[in-house]
Design a protein around this motif. Structure first.
Motif, PDB file in Angstrom:
ATOM      1  N   VAL A   1      24.428  62.472  78.869  1.00 21.34           N
ATOM      2  CA  VAL A   1      25.605  61.622  78.634  1.00 21.34           C
ATOM      3  C   VAL A   1      25.146  60.215  78.251  1.00 21.34           C
ATOM      4  O   VAL A   1      25.665  59.609  77.306  1.00 21.34           O
ATOM      5  N   ARG A   2      24.155  59.714  78.976  1.00 21.74           N
ATOM      6  CA  ARG A   2      23.689  58.349  78.711  1.00 21.74           C
ATOM      7  C   ARG A   2      23.132  58.221  77.289  1.00 21.74           C
ATOM      8  O   ARG A   2      23.460  57.284  76.571  1.00 21.74           O
TER       9      ARG A   2
ATOM     10  N   PRO B   1      33.214  63.019  87.515  1.00 23.92           N
ATOM     11  CA  PRO B   1      31.994  62.669  88.261  1.00 23.92           C
ATOM     12  C   PRO B   1      30.752  62.523  87.379  1.00 23.92           C
ATOM     13  O   PRO B   1      29.907  61.678  87.639  1.00 23.92           O
ATOM     14  N   LEU B   2      30.672  63.343  86.314  1.00 24.01           N
ATOM     15  CA  LEU B   2      29.499  63.261  85.441  1.00 24.01           C
ATOM     16  C   LEU B   2      29.445  61.903  84.734  1.00 24.01           C
ATOM     17  O   LEU B   2      28.425  61.217  84.749  1.00 24.01           O
TER      18      LEU B   2
ATOM     19  N   TRP C   1      25.569  51.278  84.601  1.00 20.31           N
ATOM     20  CA  TRP C   1      25.673  50.399  83.429  1.00 20.31           C
ATOM     21  C   TRP C   1      26.772  49.359  83.655  1.00 20.31           C
ATOM     22  O   TRP C   1      26.621  48.207  83.281  1.00 20.31           O
TER      23      TRP C   1
ATOM     24  N   HIS D   1      36.369  57.730  87.775  1.00 20.22           N
ATOM     25  CA  HIS D   1      36.492  58.426  89.061  1.00 20.22           C
ATOM     26  C   HIS D   1      36.857  59.887  88.844  1.00 20.22           C
ATOM     27  O   HIS D   1      36.404  60.779  89.553  1.00 20.22           O
ATOM     28  N   HIS D   2      37.682  60.114  87.820  1.00 20.20           N
ATOM     29  CA  HIS D   2      38.160  61.472  87.556  1.00 20.20           C
ATOM     30  C   HIS D   2      37.038  62.374  87.049  1.00 20.20           C
ATOM     31  O   HIS D   2      37.086  63.586  87.242  1.00 20.20           O
TER      32      HIS D   2
ATOM     33  N   PRO E   1      37.782  65.350  91.641  1.00 20.77           N
ATOM     34  CA  PRO E   1      36.735  64.366  91.888  1.00 20.77           C
ATOM     35  C   PRO E   1      36.637  64.002  93.365  1.00 20.77           C
ATOM     36  O   PRO E   1      35.573  63.643  93.837  1.00 20.77           O
TER      37      PRO E   1
ATOM     38  N   ILE F   1      25.954  68.388  89.341  1.00 21.41           N
ATOM     39  CA  ILE F   1      25.568  67.560  88.195  1.00 21.41           C
ATOM     40  C   ILE F   1      24.078  67.293  88.310  1.00 21.41           C
ATOM     41  O   ILE F   1      23.627  66.724  89.299  1.00 21.41           O
ATOM     42  N   THR F   2      23.371  67.718  87.314  1.00 21.85           N
ATOM     43  CA  THR F   2      21.920  67.514  87.368  1.00 21.85           C
ATOM     44  C   THR F   2      21.571  66.202  86.671  1.00 21.85           C
ATOM     45  O   THR F   2      22.378  65.646  85.909  1.00 21.85           O
ATOM     46  N   ALA F   3      20.349  65.748  86.927  1.00 27.78           N
ATOM     47  CA  ALA F   3      19.869  64.512  86.296  1.00 27.78           C
ATOM     48  C   ALA F   3      19.831  64.683  84.775  1.00 27.78           C
ATOM     49  O   ALA F   3      20.024  63.728  84.031  1.00 27.78           O
TER      50      ALA F   3
ATOM     51  N   ALA G   1      32.780  68.767  93.231  1.00 28.86           N
ATOM     52  CA  ALA G   1      32.456  68.667  91.814  1.00 28.86           C
ATOM     53  C   ALA G   1      31.380  69.686  91.508  1.00 28.86           C
ATOM     54  O   ALA G   1      30.598  70.065  92.379  1.00 28.86           O
TER      55      ALA G   1
ATOM     56  N   HIS H   1      22.023  66.379  82.962  1.00 27.27           N
ATOM     57  CA  HIS H   1      23.381  66.128  82.442  1.00 27.27           C
ATOM     58  C   HIS H   1      23.626  64.636  82.299  1.00 27.27           C
ATOM     59  O   HIS H   1      24.171  64.177  81.301  1.00 27.27           O
ATOM     60  N   VAL H   2      23.230  63.910  83.346  1.00 27.50           N
ATOM     61  CA  VAL H   2      23.458  62.457  83.360  1.00 27.50           C
ATOM     62  C   VAL H   2      22.710  61.811  82.197  1.00 27.50           C
ATOM     63  O   VAL H   2      23.265  60.985  81.463  1.00 27.50           O
TER      64      VAL H   2
ATOM     65  N   ARG I   1      28.613  59.138  87.196  1.00 31.11           N
ATOM     66  CA  ARG I   1      27.190  59.021  87.543  1.00 31.11           C
ATOM     67  C   ARG I   1      26.376  58.448  86.390  1.00 31.11           C
ATOM     68  O   ARG I   1      25.403  57.727  86.588  1.00 31.11           O
ATOM     69  N   ALA I   2      26.827  58.776  85.175  1.00 35.72           N
ATOM     70  CA  ALA I   2      26.067  58.308  84.009  1.00 35.72           C
ATOM     71  C   ALA I   2      26.315  56.828  83.726  1.00 35.72           C
ATOM     72  O   ALA I   2      25.392  56.112  83.335  1.00 35.72           O
TER      73      ALA I   2
END
Lengths: 263, 269
Positions: B32-33, A101-102, A110, A98-99, B17, B24-26, B21, B28-29, A105-106
Protein backbone atom coordinates in the motif's frame (compact mmCIF):
# COMPACT_ATOMS: atom_id res chain seq x y z
CA UNK A 1 -22.03 29.69 62.25
CA UNK A 2 -22.58 32.73 60.07
CA UNK A 3 -19.59 34.38 61.70
CA UNK A 4 -17.40 31.37 60.98
CA UNK A 5 -18.49 31.38 57.34
CA UNK A 6 -17.80 35.08 57.06
CA UNK A 7 -14.39 34.55 58.58
CA UNK A 8 -13.67 31.66 56.23
CA UNK A 9 -14.63 33.62 53.16
CA UNK A 10 -12.70 36.70 54.25
CA UNK A 11 -9.51 37.96 52.66
CA UNK A 12 -7.34 35.87 55.01
CA UNK A 13 -9.06 32.68 53.97
CA UNK A 14 -8.87 33.78 50.35
CA UNK A 15 -5.11 34.17 50.70
CA UNK A 16 -4.69 30.71 52.19
CA UNK A 17 -6.85 29.20 49.47
CA UNK A 18 -5.36 31.07 46.51
CA UNK A 19 -2.02 32.01 48.10
CA UNK A 20 0.23 30.53 45.39
CA UNK A 21 -1.83 32.03 42.56
CA UNK A 22 -1.83 35.44 44.27
CA UNK A 23 1.94 35.14 44.86
CA UNK A 24 2.46 34.27 41.17
CA UNK A 25 0.44 37.27 40.02
CA UNK A 26 2.12 39.53 42.58
CA UNK A 27 5.57 38.49 41.39
CA UNK A 28 4.61 39.48 37.83
CA UNK A 29 3.48 42.89 39.07
CA UNK A 30 6.71 43.27 41.07
CA UNK A 31 8.77 42.28 38.00
CA UNK A 32 6.94 44.93 35.93
CA UNK A 33 7.59 47.56 38.64
CA UNK A 34 11.28 46.60 38.81
CA UNK A 35 11.57 46.96 35.02
CA UNK A 36 9.80 50.33 35.20
CA UNK A 37 12.25 51.51 37.84
CA UNK A 38 15.34 50.17 36.02
CA UNK A 39 14.28 51.81 32.76
CA UNK A 40 13.46 55.11 34.47
CA UNK A 41 16.81 55.33 36.27
CA UNK A 42 18.61 54.40 33.04
CA UNK A 43 19.97 50.96 33.98
CA UNK A 44 18.00 49.44 31.08
CA UNK A 45 17.94 51.28 27.79
CA UNK A 46 14.37 52.38 27.03
CA UNK A 47 15.09 51.82 23.32
CA UNK A 48 15.55 48.12 24.07
CA UNK A 49 12.88 47.56 26.69
CA UNK A 50 10.26 50.28 26.97
CA UNK A 51 8.86 51.06 30.45
CA UNK A 52 5.81 48.87 31.18
CA UNK A 53 3.73 52.04 31.75
CA UNK A 54 4.45 53.12 28.14
CA UNK A 55 3.38 49.68 26.92
CA UNK A 56 0.10 49.95 28.84
CA UNK A 57 -0.49 53.44 27.44
CA UNK A 58 0.26 52.17 23.93
CA UNK A 59 -2.76 49.84 24.08
CA UNK A 60 -5.12 52.80 23.56
CA UNK A 61 -3.06 53.97 20.57
CA UNK A 62 -2.99 50.58 18.86
CA UNK A 63 -6.76 50.24 19.34
CA UNK A 64 -7.58 53.72 17.99
CA UNK A 65 -4.85 54.28 15.38
CA UNK A 66 -3.84 50.80 14.28
CA UNK A 67 -7.32 49.27 14.15
CA UNK A 68 -6.29 46.29 16.25
CA UNK A 69 -9.88 45.05 16.42
CA UNK A 70 -10.17 45.00 12.62
CA UNK A 71 -6.83 43.19 12.44
CA UNK A 72 -8.03 40.69 15.03
CA UNK A 73 -11.09 40.14 12.84
CA UNK A 74 -8.86 39.40 9.83
CA UNK A 75 -6.78 36.91 11.83
CA UNK A 76 -9.87 35.27 13.34
CA UNK A 77 -11.46 34.95 9.90
CA UNK A 78 -8.39 33.17 8.50
CA UNK A 79 -8.30 30.95 11.57
CA UNK A 80 -11.97 30.00 11.34
CA UNK A 81 -11.78 29.10 7.64
CA UNK A 82 -8.61 27.00 8.09
CA UNK A 83 -9.84 25.40 11.33
CA UNK A 84 -13.25 24.42 9.94
CA UNK A 85 -11.69 23.10 6.74
CA UNK A 86 -9.28 20.98 8.82
CA UNK A 87 -12.23 19.49 10.74
CA UNK A 88 -14.35 18.93 7.63
CA UNK A 89 -11.50 17.14 5.85
CA UNK A 90 -9.68 15.56 8.82
CA UNK A 91 -12.59 13.77 10.48
CA UNK A 92 -13.73 11.92 7.32
CA UNK A 93 -10.14 10.93 6.51
CA UNK A 94 -9.67 9.68 10.07
CA UNK A 95 -12.95 7.75 9.89
CA UNK A 96 -11.97 6.24 6.53
CA UNK A 97 -8.57 5.16 7.86
CA UNK A 98 -10.23 3.65 10.93
CA UNK A 99 -12.60 1.75 8.68
CA UNK A 100 -9.75 0.15 6.72
CA UNK A 101 -7.14 -1.42 9.03
CA UNK A 102 -4.72 -2.02 6.15
CA UNK A 103 -4.74 1.60 5.01
CA UNK A 104 -4.55 2.70 8.61
CA UNK A 105 -1.43 0.64 9.28
CA UNK A 106 0.12 1.84 6.06
CA UNK A 107 -0.59 5.54 6.40
CA UNK A 108 -0.99 6.37 10.10
CA UNK A 109 2.78 6.81 10.56
CA UNK A 110 2.89 9.12 7.58
CA UNK A 111 0.12 11.25 9.07
CA UNK A 112 2.10 11.29 12.33
CA UNK A 113 5.18 12.47 10.44
CA UNK A 114 3.06 15.17 8.81
CA UNK A 115 1.96 16.36 12.26
CA UNK A 116 5.61 16.81 13.26
CA UNK A 117 6.76 18.26 9.93
CA UNK A 118 7.80 21.93 9.88
CA UNK A 119 5.12 22.80 7.31
CA UNK A 120 5.30 26.49 8.18
CA UNK A 121 8.83 26.55 6.73
CA UNK A 122 7.40 25.90 3.30
CA UNK A 123 5.78 29.34 3.23
CA UNK A 124 7.88 30.51 0.23
CA UNK A 125 6.54 27.53 -1.71
CA UNK A 126 2.94 28.33 -0.75
CA UNK A 127 3.56 31.95 -1.71
CA UNK A 128 4.51 30.81 -5.20
CA UNK A 129 1.54 28.43 -5.42
CA UNK A 130 -1.18 30.69 -3.99
CA UNK A 131 0.25 34.21 -4.24
CA UNK A 132 0.71 36.77 -1.48
CA UNK A 133 -2.87 36.62 -0.24
CA UNK A 134 -4.87 35.35 2.75
CA UNK A 135 -5.38 32.17 0.70
CA UNK A 136 -1.73 31.24 1.35
CA UNK A 137 -2.14 31.73 5.11
CA UNK A 138 -5.38 29.73 5.18
CA UNK A 139 -4.01 26.83 3.12
CA UNK A 140 -0.86 26.59 5.23
CA UNK A 141 -2.82 26.70 8.48
CA UNK A 142 -5.20 24.06 7.10
CA UNK A 143 -2.35 21.67 6.31
CA UNK A 144 -0.73 22.28 9.66
CA UNK A 145 -3.98 21.62 11.49
CA UNK A 146 -5.04 18.55 9.54
CA UNK A 147 -2.86 15.76 10.99
CA UNK A 148 -3.89 16.01 14.70
CA UNK A 149 -7.56 15.70 13.76
CA UNK A 150 -6.94 12.65 11.58
CA UNK A 151 -4.86 10.94 14.28
CA UNK A 152 -7.27 11.69 17.10
CA UNK A 153 -10.29 10.64 15.03
CA UNK A 154 -8.66 7.26 14.44
CA UNK A 155 -7.76 7.00 18.14
CA UNK A 156 -11.24 8.02 19.28
CA UNK A 157 -13.07 5.62 16.96
CA UNK A 158 -10.71 2.76 17.86
CA UNK A 159 -11.26 3.41 21.54
CA UNK A 160 -15.02 2.82 21.39
CA UNK A 161 -15.97 0.34 24.11
CA UNK A 162 -16.85 -3.10 22.80
CA UNK A 163 -19.98 -3.23 24.90
CA UNK A 164 -21.38 -0.21 23.04
CA UNK A 165 -20.61 -1.82 19.70
CA UNK A 166 -22.25 -5.03 20.90
CA UNK A 167 -25.39 -3.08 21.83
CA UNK A 168 -25.50 -1.58 18.34
CA UNK A 169 -24.87 -4.99 16.83
CA UNK A 170 -27.65 -6.54 18.87
CA UNK A 171 -30.02 -3.87 17.56
CA UNK A 172 -29.10 -4.79 13.97
CA UNK A 173 -27.86 -1.30 13.22
CA UNK A 174 -26.66 -0.55 9.73
CA UNK A 175 -23.10 0.56 9.12
CA UNK A 176 -24.18 4.19 8.97
CA UNK A 177 -26.33 3.93 12.11
CA UNK A 178 -23.54 2.24 14.00
CA UNK A 179 -21.16 5.05 13.05
CA UNK A 180 -23.46 7.98 13.81
CA UNK A 181 -25.20 6.53 16.89
CA UNK A 182 -22.37 4.62 18.57
CA UNK A 183 -18.86 5.14 17.23
CA UNK A 184 -18.93 8.87 16.53
CA UNK A 185 -20.60 10.04 19.80
CA UNK A 186 -18.26 7.79 21.77
CA UNK A 187 -15.20 9.15 19.94
CA UNK A 188 -16.26 12.79 20.14
CA UNK A 189 -14.27 13.73 23.29
CA UNK A 190 -11.05 12.34 21.79
CA UNK A 191 -11.82 13.93 18.42
CA UNK A 192 -12.22 17.23 20.23
CA UNK A 193 -8.77 16.80 21.77
CA UNK A 194 -7.54 16.55 18.17
CA UNK A 195 -9.54 19.66 17.28
CA UNK A 196 -7.98 21.54 20.20
CA UNK A 197 -4.47 20.56 19.09
CA UNK A 198 -5.31 21.32 15.48
CA UNK A 199 -6.74 24.76 16.21
CA UNK A 200 -3.70 25.56 18.35
CA UNK A 201 -1.52 24.75 15.32
CA UNK A 202 -3.85 26.83 13.14
CA UNK A 203 -3.51 29.85 15.44
CA UNK A 204 0.29 29.55 15.57
CA UNK A 205 0.53 29.18 11.78
CA UNK A 206 -1.86 32.02 10.95
CA UNK A 207 -0.17 34.58 13.21
CA UNK A 208 3.32 33.30 12.35
CA UNK A 209 2.82 33.41 8.58
CA UNK A 210 1.09 36.82 8.82
CA UNK A 211 4.22 38.08 10.55
CA UNK A 212 6.63 36.39 8.15
CA UNK A 213 4.99 37.52 4.90
CA UNK A 214 3.76 40.82 6.34
CA UNK A 215 0.14 40.29 5.39
CA UNK A 216 -3.21 39.97 7.11
CA UNK A 217 -4.05 40.78 10.72
CA UNK A 218 -2.20 40.73 14.03
CA UNK A 219 1.04 39.18 12.76
CA UNK A 220 1.37 41.90 10.15
CA UNK A 221 0.65 44.58 12.74
CA UNK A 222 3.56 43.33 14.90
CA UNK A 223 5.84 43.39 11.87
CA UNK A 224 4.76 46.91 10.87
CA UNK A 225 5.19 48.34 14.36
CA UNK A 226 8.60 46.67 14.73
CA UNK A 227 9.72 48.08 11.38
CA UNK A 228 8.58 51.54 12.51
CA UNK A 229 10.58 50.95 15.70
CA UNK A 230 7.47 51.70 17.76
CA UNK A 231 8.65 49.66 20.74
CA UNK A 232 5.76 50.26 23.17
CA UNK A 233 3.30 49.52 20.35
CA UNK A 234 5.17 46.33 19.36
CA UNK A 235 5.22 45.08 22.95
CA UNK A 236 1.55 46.02 23.42
CA UNK A 237 0.46 44.04 20.35
CA UNK A 238 2.65 41.07 21.33
CA UNK A 239 0.98 41.04 24.76
CA UNK A 240 -2.39 41.34 23.06
CA UNK A 241 -1.65 38.32 20.82
CA UNK A 242 -0.50 36.33 23.86
CA UNK A 243 -3.72 37.25 25.69
CA UNK A 244 -5.84 36.27 22.67
CA UNK A 245 -3.94 32.96 22.41
CA UNK A 246 -4.36 32.20 26.10
CA UNK A 247 -8.08 33.05 25.95
CA UNK A 248 -8.44 30.78 22.93
CA UNK A 249 -6.67 27.84 24.63
CA UNK A 250 -8.64 28.23 27.86
CA UNK A 251 -11.88 28.28 25.86
CA UNK A 252 -10.93 25.13 23.94
CA UNK A 253 -9.90 23.39 27.15
CA UNK A 254 -13.24 24.22 28.78
CA UNK A 255 -15.16 22.80 25.82
CA UNK A 256 -12.95 19.69 25.91
CA UNK A 257 -13.61 19.22 29.63
CA UNK A 258 -17.32 19.70 29.06
CA UNK A 259 -17.31 17.03 26.35
CA UNK A 260 -15.27 14.57 28.40
CA UNK A 261 -17.49 11.84 29.86
CA UNK A 262 -17.88 11.79 33.66
CA UNK A 263 -15.85 9.07 35.34
CA UNK B 1 -33.99 -12.58 21.03
CA UNK B 2 -32.38 -14.24 18.07
CA UNK B 3 -32.01 -10.81 16.58
CA UNK B 4 -30.01 -9.61 19.56
CA UNK B 5 -27.90 -12.71 19.82
CA UNK B 6 -26.97 -13.13 16.21
CA UNK B 7 -24.78 -10.75 14.31
CA UNK B 8 -26.02 -9.92 10.86
CA UNK B 9 -23.63 -9.83 7.94
CA UNK B 10 -24.36 -6.14 7.53
CA UNK B 11 -23.50 -5.30 11.11
CA UNK B 12 -20.46 -7.57 10.91
CA UNK B 13 -19.14 -5.46 8.04
CA UNK B 14 -20.03 -2.26 9.85
CA UNK B 15 -17.97 -2.96 12.93
CA UNK B 16 -15.23 -4.86 11.19
CA UNK B 17 -12.44 -2.44 12.10
CA UNK B 18 -13.50 -2.36 15.72
CA UNK B 19 -13.83 -6.06 16.28
CA UNK B 20 -11.61 -8.05 14.03
CA UNK B 21 -9.64 -7.68 10.88
CA UNK B 22 -8.20 -10.04 8.34
CA UNK B 23 -4.53 -10.71 9.07
CA UNK B 24 -2.47 -7.86 7.66
CA UNK B 25 1.08 -8.73 6.87
CA UNK B 26 4.01 -6.34 6.62
CA UNK B 27 4.04 -7.11 2.90
CA UNK B 28 0.48 -5.77 2.48
CA UNK B 29 1.43 -2.61 4.33
CA UNK B 30 4.53 -2.15 2.20
CA UNK B 31 2.50 -2.71 -0.95
CA UNK B 32 0.00 0.00 0.00
CA UNK B 33 2.79 2.40 0.93
CA UNK B 34 4.68 1.85 -2.31
CA UNK B 35 1.44 2.18 -4.31
CA UNK B 36 0.52 5.45 -2.60
CA UNK B 37 4.03 6.83 -3.05
CA UNK B 38 4.08 5.87 -6.73
CA UNK B 39 0.64 7.37 -7.24
CA UNK B 40 1.69 10.66 -5.65
CA UNK B 41 4.83 10.77 -7.80
CA UNK B 42 2.83 9.96 -10.94
CA UNK B 43 0.27 12.69 -10.18
CA UNK B 44 3.11 15.13 -9.53
CA UNK B 45 4.84 14.30 -12.81
CA UNK B 46 1.51 14.49 -14.62
CA UNK B 47 0.79 17.94 -13.19
CA UNK B 48 4.31 19.05 -14.02
CA UNK B 49 3.89 18.07 -17.66
CA UNK B 50 0.27 19.24 -17.95
CA UNK B 51 1.14 22.90 -18.36
CA UNK B 52 -1.64 23.83 -15.92
CA UNK B 53 0.80 25.61 -13.64
CA UNK B 54 2.84 28.65 -14.41
CA UNK B 55 6.45 27.99 -15.38
CA UNK B 56 8.42 26.12 -12.78
CA UNK B 57 5.84 26.07 -9.99
CA UNK B 58 5.65 22.27 -10.16
CA UNK B 59 8.98 21.12 -11.63
CA UNK B 60 9.47 17.62 -12.91
CA UNK B 61 10.76 14.94 -10.54
CA UNK B 62 13.99 14.59 -12.51
CA UNK B 63 14.72 18.31 -12.08
CA UNK B 64 14.02 18.11 -8.34
CA UNK B 65 16.26 15.03 -8.07
CA UNK B 66 19.02 16.81 -10.00
CA UNK B 67 18.74 19.84 -7.69
CA UNK B 68 18.80 17.55 -4.67
CA UNK B 69 21.95 15.87 -5.94
CA UNK B 70 23.63 19.23 -6.60
CA UNK B 71 22.57 20.52 -3.18
CA UNK B 72 24.07 17.57 -1.35
CA UNK B 73 27.51 18.19 -2.83
CA UNK B 74 27.35 21.99 -2.56
CA UNK B 75 29.81 23.34 0.06
CA UNK B 76 27.58 26.44 0.52
CA UNK B 77 24.78 24.16 1.71
CA UNK B 78 27.02 22.54 4.31
CA UNK B 79 28.28 25.92 5.47
CA UNK B 80 24.72 27.09 6.01
CA UNK B 81 23.74 23.75 7.55
CA UNK B 82 26.59 24.18 10.02
CA UNK B 83 25.30 27.63 11.03
CA UNK B 84 21.73 26.40 11.50
CA UNK B 85 22.87 23.29 13.38
CA UNK B 86 25.05 25.36 15.69
CA UNK B 87 22.23 27.84 16.37
CA UNK B 88 19.73 25.04 16.96
CA UNK B 89 21.92 23.02 19.32
CA UNK B 90 23.04 26.10 21.24
CA UNK B 91 19.41 27.13 21.66
CA UNK B 92 18.48 23.60 22.67
CA UNK B 93 21.30 23.49 25.22
CA UNK B 94 20.31 26.85 26.77
CA UNK B 95 16.58 26.15 26.63
CA UNK B 96 17.17 22.59 27.83
CA UNK B 97 19.21 23.53 30.90
CA UNK B 98 16.80 26.31 31.87
CA UNK B 99 13.81 24.12 31.12
CA UNK B 100 15.05 21.16 33.17
CA UNK B 101 15.90 23.44 36.11
CA UNK B 102 12.49 25.12 35.94
CA UNK B 103 10.78 21.75 35.61
CA UNK B 104 12.59 20.34 38.65
CA UNK B 105 11.70 23.42 40.75
CA UNK B 106 8.05 23.41 39.63
CA UNK B 107 7.76 19.65 39.97
CA UNK B 108 9.30 19.53 43.44
CA UNK B 109 7.46 22.44 45.01
CA UNK B 110 3.67 22.51 45.08
CA UNK B 111 3.48 26.19 45.99
CA UNK B 112 5.70 27.24 43.07
CA UNK B 113 3.84 24.88 40.77
CA UNK B 114 0.53 26.57 41.57
CA UNK B 115 2.10 30.02 41.38
CA UNK B 116 3.97 29.78 38.09
CA UNK B 117 3.16 26.63 36.13
CA UNK B 118 -0.07 28.06 34.62
CA UNK B 119 2.00 30.83 33.01
CA UNK B 120 4.48 28.35 31.55
CA UNK B 121 1.61 26.10 30.44
CA UNK B 122 -0.45 28.79 28.73
CA UNK B 123 2.52 30.57 27.18
CA UNK B 124 3.87 27.35 25.69
CA UNK B 125 1.55 27.12 22.68
CA UNK B 126 1.65 30.82 21.72
CA UNK B 127 3.27 31.68 18.36
CA UNK B 128 6.90 32.28 19.36
CA UNK B 129 8.01 33.80 16.07
CA UNK B 130 6.16 37.02 16.99
CA UNK B 131 8.77 37.54 19.72
CA UNK B 132 11.49 37.80 17.07
CA UNK B 133 11.35 41.64 16.91
CA UNK B 134 11.93 41.69 20.67
CA UNK B 135 14.84 39.27 20.37
CA UNK B 136 16.38 41.42 17.62
CA UNK B 137 16.18 44.46 19.91
CA UNK B 138 17.71 42.54 22.81
CA UNK B 139 20.36 40.48 21.02
CA UNK B 140 20.91 42.15 17.65
CA UNK B 141 20.43 40.86 14.11
CA UNK B 142 23.15 38.17 14.31
CA UNK B 143 22.88 34.52 15.35
CA UNK B 144 22.30 35.48 19.03
CA UNK B 145 18.69 36.56 18.37
CA UNK B 146 17.97 33.26 16.59
CA UNK B 147 19.56 31.29 19.42
CA UNK B 148 17.55 33.25 22.00
CA UNK B 149 14.28 32.66 20.16
CA UNK B 150 15.10 28.97 19.69
CA UNK B 151 15.98 28.63 23.38
CA UNK B 152 12.71 30.26 24.35
CA UNK B 153 10.80 27.85 22.09
CA UNK B 154 12.55 24.78 23.50
CA UNK B 155 12.28 25.98 27.10
CA UNK B 156 8.51 25.65 27.52
CA UNK B 157 8.19 22.07 26.23
CA UNK B 158 11.16 20.88 28.28
CA UNK B 159 10.08 22.66 31.48
CA UNK B 160 6.53 21.28 31.32
CA UNK B 161 7.66 17.76 30.49
CA UNK B 162 10.28 17.75 33.28
CA UNK B 163 7.79 19.10 35.84
CA UNK B 164 5.30 16.38 34.89
CA UNK B 165 8.06 13.75 35.05
CA UNK B 166 9.16 14.96 38.46
CA UNK B 167 5.65 14.52 39.82
CA UNK B 168 5.36 11.02 38.37
CA UNK B 169 8.41 9.56 40.13
CA UNK B 170 7.41 6.51 42.09
CA UNK B 171 7.41 7.41 45.80
CA UNK B 172 8.77 3.92 46.58
CA UNK B 173 11.97 4.71 44.68
CA UNK B 174 12.46 7.88 46.71
CA UNK B 175 11.83 6.01 49.98
CA UNK B 176 14.31 3.30 48.95
CA UNK B 177 16.95 5.97 48.25
CA UNK B 178 16.34 7.63 51.59
CA UNK B 179 16.38 4.31 53.45
CA UNK B 180 19.85 3.71 51.99
CA UNK B 181 20.80 7.15 53.33
CA UNK B 182 21.67 8.37 49.84
CA UNK B 183 23.21 11.84 49.66
CA UNK B 184 21.48 14.62 47.70
CA UNK B 185 23.88 14.04 44.80
CA UNK B 186 23.24 10.29 44.87
CA UNK B 187 19.48 10.88 45.05
CA UNK B 188 19.71 13.17 42.04
CA UNK B 189 21.94 10.92 39.92
CA UNK B 190 20.65 7.49 40.99
CA UNK B 191 16.94 8.13 41.58
CA UNK B 192 15.56 11.38 40.16
CA UNK B 193 17.39 11.71 36.85
CA UNK B 194 17.06 8.03 35.78
CA UNK B 195 13.37 8.12 36.73
CA UNK B 196 12.85 11.30 34.71
CA UNK B 197 14.89 10.19 31.71
CA UNK B 198 11.89 9.47 29.50
CA UNK B 199 9.93 12.68 30.23
CA UNK B 200 13.07 14.79 29.88
CA UNK B 201 13.97 13.14 26.55
CA UNK B 202 10.38 13.59 25.37
CA UNK B 203 10.57 17.24 26.37
CA UNK B 204 13.88 17.59 24.50
CA UNK B 205 12.33 15.91 21.45
CA UNK B 206 9.41 18.37 21.45
CA UNK B 207 11.71 21.26 22.33
CA UNK B 208 14.12 20.40 19.56
CA UNK B 209 11.30 20.25 17.02
CA UNK B 210 10.10 23.73 17.95
CA UNK B 211 13.67 25.06 18.23
CA UNK B 212 14.53 23.86 14.69
CA UNK B 213 11.39 25.42 13.23
CA UNK B 214 11.80 28.68 15.13
CA UNK B 215 15.50 29.08 14.27
CA UNK B 216 14.82 28.39 10.58
CA UNK B 217 11.84 30.77 10.50
CA UNK B 218 13.90 33.48 12.18
CA UNK B 219 16.60 32.91 9.55
CA UNK B 220 14.04 33.33 6.77
CA UNK B 221 12.92 36.62 8.31
CA UNK B 222 16.26 38.30 8.92
CA UNK B 223 19.61 36.66 8.37
CA UNK B 224 22.56 36.41 6.02
CA UNK B 225 23.44 32.77 6.77
CA UNK B 226 21.80 29.45 7.65
CA UNK B 227 19.35 27.17 5.87
CA UNK B 228 16.42 29.58 6.40
CA UNK B 229 18.42 32.28 4.63
CA UNK B 230 19.23 29.79 1.87
CA UNK B 231 15.50 29.00 1.45
CA UNK B 232 14.79 32.71 0.97
CA UNK B 233 17.68 32.99 -1.51
CA UNK B 234 16.37 30.21 -3.78
CA UNK B 235 12.85 31.64 -3.41
CA UNK B 236 14.06 35.10 -4.47
CA UNK B 237 15.82 33.57 -7.50
CA UNK B 238 12.63 31.62 -8.26
CA UNK B 239 14.71 28.45 -8.34
CA UNK B 240 11.76 26.15 -7.68
CA UNK B 241 13.58 22.79 -8.05
CA UNK B 242 16.19 24.15 -5.62
CA UNK B 243 13.45 25.25 -3.19
CA UNK B 244 11.80 21.82 -3.27
CA UNK B 245 15.19 20.11 -2.82
CA UNK B 246 16.05 22.32 0.15
CA UNK B 247 12.66 21.78 1.78
CA UNK B 248 12.97 18.00 1.30
CA UNK B 249 16.38 18.02 3.01
CA UNK B 250 15.18 20.24 5.88
CA UNK B 251 12.04 18.14 6.42
CA UNK B 252 14.08 14.92 6.33
CA UNK B 253 16.62 16.25 8.83
CA UNK B 254 13.92 17.54 11.21
CA UNK B 255 12.15 14.16 10.99
CA UNK B 256 15.40 12.23 11.56
CA UNK B 257 16.29 14.28 14.67
CA UNK B 258 12.75 13.80 15.99
CA UNK B 259 12.87 10.04 15.37
CA UNK B 260 16.33 9.68 16.93
CA UNK B 261 15.40 11.34 20.22
CA UNK B 262 12.04 9.53 20.21
CA UNK B 263 13.95 6.23 19.90
CA UNK B 264 16.26 7.19 22.76
CA UNK B 265 13.22 8.03 24.91
CA UNK B 266 11.58 4.67 24.16
CA UNK B 267 14.68 2.61 24.94
CA UNK B 268 14.60 0.86 28.29
CA UNK B 269 16.95 2.07 30.99
Amino acid sequence: MAETLAKKSGPRSLFFRYGPEIAGLASLVVAALVFELLVRIGVINRFVIPPPSDVIMAFERVVVEEDILGRTGATVFEMIVAALAAVLVGVPIGAALHHSPLWRRALEDWVGAMAAAPIVLAFPLFLVLFGRSPKTIIVMAFFHGLAPIILKTIEGLSGTRKVLINVGRSLNMTSSQLFWKILFPSALPVIFTGIRLSWTFVLITVVGVEYLINLGGLGQLINELAERYDLPGTYAVIFFVILVSVFFFVLLERVELWLRPAR
Amino acid sequence: MAATGEMTAQARRAVAPAISAAPITARHVLLVRVSVALMVLAVWEGLSRSGLFYGEVIPSLTRIATSLGKLLVDPVFFKNLQVTALETFTSLAIGGVLGVLTGIVLGANRFLMRAFEPYVYYLSPTPRIILFPVMIMWFGVGPASKVALGALSAYFAIALSTAAGMRQIDAVLIRVGRSFRATTWQMATKIYLPAMRVPILNGIRLGMGTAIITVLLAETKLSNQGLGYMIMQVYTRFDMPGLYALLIVVFAMAGACNALIGKLAREQV
